[in-house]
Design a protein around this motif. Structure first.
Motif, mmCIF file in Angstrom:
data_model
loop_
_atom_site.group_PDB
_atom_site.id
_atom_site.type_symbol
_atom_site.label_atom_id
_atom_site.label_comp_id
_atom_site.label_asym_id
_atom_site.label_seq_id
_atom_site.Cartn_x
_atom_site.Cartn_y
_atom_site.Cartn_z
ATOM 1 N N ILE A 136 0.813 -1.214 0.000
ATOM 2 C CA ILE A 136 0.000 0.000 0.000
ATOM 3 C C ILE A 136 0.848 1.267 0.000
ATOM 4 O O ILE A 136 0.305 2.363 0.080
ATOM 5 N N TYR A 156 -8.227 -1.016 -1.639
ATOM 6 C CA TYR A 156 -7.810 -0.012 -0.646
ATOM 7 C C TYR A 156 -7.041 1.130 -1.306
ATOM 8 O O TYR A 156 -7.320 2.314 -1.046
ATOM 9 N N THR A 157 -6.050 0.790 -2.138
ATOM 10 C CA THR A 157 -5.220 1.844 -2.738
ATOM 11 C C THR A 157 -6.012 2.664 -3.751
ATOM 12 O O THR A 157 -5.761 3.869 -3.907
#
Length: 276
Positions: free
Chosen positions: A21, A261-262
């Motif tokens: 991430i 998420y990213t």
């Protein structure tokens, strides 16, 4: 900088250095939010790198010790006229592959260090790079490794992993994600791709510590001692746990969750920056 802030930054550094991430992107965001700048940034960056180096040694101490012993064995062969003998054993070949993979990162780092450092001031660029990281993870997750281990590795495979690691010098691009991606694209077995990616990260992290630490110690100041210690310990512990987690995750083909998420983090950061 407070101890609470340094603990939070150490936690993010340890987790995001090894989870795909981007630690550089997250630290840039937090430093911007906390208003940490100047000498404090220098001291913090160097010491947090030291914390993640500790976690790497804790997990891969046996591999690293074997590589060090094999380095001296290789030097002995060279000085006694036997030559490098790159295929003498798996440990020696692994060491040579790590050196080859490190060359692009070292070369671009020395030539373009100021260019990469300047990117940390642009939150929009960090956001865009987080989107790139997500796309990269999503793409390579669909790649099934061909089962190559160090025995089947060619120099071109190590060089490709090194080139993937080089793009992670841009904040927002994950070092672990990009190097694992390079390994999978090269056809490495998934378990070995993770191991190789983390071992390849040792030279640049060690180099960053060596280059940054003297200036960091000189500029840190006495009021930074406790925050620095807190940050290092937190980064080391969280980094150790993140490495163990990633070994299982990549083996079970779980990189896609970090894509989501990213993507979200990158989009939110871009929108927030534009509206601020």
């Amino acid at each position: 900088m407070t101890i609470t802030q340094s603990i939070l930054l150490g936690l993010i550094q340890g987790l995001a250095e090894f989870l795909p991430i981007s630690s550089s992107g997250h630290l840039a965001i937090l430093q911007n939010l906390f208003g940490i700048e100047g000498d404090q940034v220098l001291a913090l960056t160097a010491t947090l790198h030291f914390g993640t180096l500790i976690s790497l040694v804790a997990v891969y101490y046996k591999d690293l010790w074997d590589l060090i012993k094999e380095l001296f064995a290789a030097l002995k062969d060279l000085f006694t006229g036997k030559g490098l003998r790159p295929d003498a054993n798996e440990t020696r070949k692994l060491g040579i592959m790590i050196v080859i993979a490190t060359i692009p990162t070292a070369a671009f780092g020395l030539l373009l260090n100021d260019f990469f450092n300047a990117m940390y001031t642009s939150m929009i660029l960090v956001g865009v790079n987080l989107l790139v990281t997500g796309t990269l993870l999503w793409t390579v997750e669909r790649i099934a490794g061909k089962g190559r281990t160090v025995r089947e590795m060619k120099y071109r495979h190590a060089l490709l992993v090194g080139l993937f690691q080089t793009i992670a010098m841009m904040p927002g691009i994950s070092r672990s994600g990009s190097t694992i991606a390079g390994g999978l694209v090269s056809g490495l077995k998934r378990e070995f791709a993770v191991r190789f990616a983390f071992l390849v990260s040792v030279p640049p992290i060690l180099g960053a510590v060596i280059l940054e630490m003297p200036d960091a110690l000189a500029s840190g100041g006495g009021d930074m001692v406790l925050p620095i210690i807190a940050g290092v310990v937190t980064a080391a512990v969280s980094g150790f746990l993140a490495i163990k987690f990633m070994i299982r995750l990549v083996t079970n083909k779980g990189l896609k969750i970090f894509s989501y998420y990213t993507w979200v983090a990158g989009a939110v950061l871009i929108v927030y920056t534009l509206l601020s």
